[in-house]
Design a protein around this motif. Sequence first.
Motif, PDB file in Angstrom:
ATOM      1  N   THR A   8       6.729  34.759 -30.397  1.00 21.38           N
ATOM      2  CA  THR A   8       7.301  35.239 -28.957  1.00 21.38           C
ATOM      3  C   THR A   8       7.628  36.459 -29.088  1.00 21.38           C
ATOM      4  O   THR A   8       8.583  36.905 -29.962  1.00 21.38           O
ATOM      5  N   ILE A  25      10.381  40.732 -19.902  1.00 22.35           N
ATOM      6  CA  ILE A  25       9.022  40.061 -20.224  1.00 22.35           C
ATOM      7  C   ILE A  25       9.060  39.433 -21.563  1.00 22.35           C
ATOM      8  O   ILE A  25       9.384  39.784 -22.732  1.00 22.35           O
ATOM      9  N   GLU A  27       6.606  37.050 -23.768  1.00 20.66           N
ATOM     10  CA  GLU A  27       5.166  36.629 -23.833  1.00 20.66           C
ATOM     11  C   GLU A  27       4.848  36.210 -25.383  1.00 20.66           C
ATOM     12  O   GLU A  27       5.459  36.597 -26.326  1.00 20.66           O
ATOM     13  N   THR A  32       2.380  34.863 -20.591  1.00 21.70           N
ATOM     14  CA  THR A  32       3.488  35.737 -20.097  1.00 21.70           C
ATOM     15  C   THR A  32       4.220  35.283 -19.172  1.00 21.70           C
ATOM     16  O   THR A  32       3.733  35.051 -17.804  1.00 21.70           O
TER      17      THR A  32
END
Length: 59
Positions: A8, A25, A27, A32
């Motif tokens: 991650t 963010i 993801e 995402t």
Amino acid sequence: MEYKYGNTLIRITQGYKEIGGNFIIIENKDNTLVFDQGIRFSRFKNTITLTFNHQAPQN
């Protein structure tokens, strides 16, 4: 600013060293997730005035 935790990736693209306007963010290879948390106060520093008054609690 980026952090890697296993597979991650966490990226902080705005608001790292200021109040407001955080854009984060998170993801991995399949997903995402985006957090867009309001306006950055630094953009409006000429139009917004904040005043803090601190008083000790009364016993």
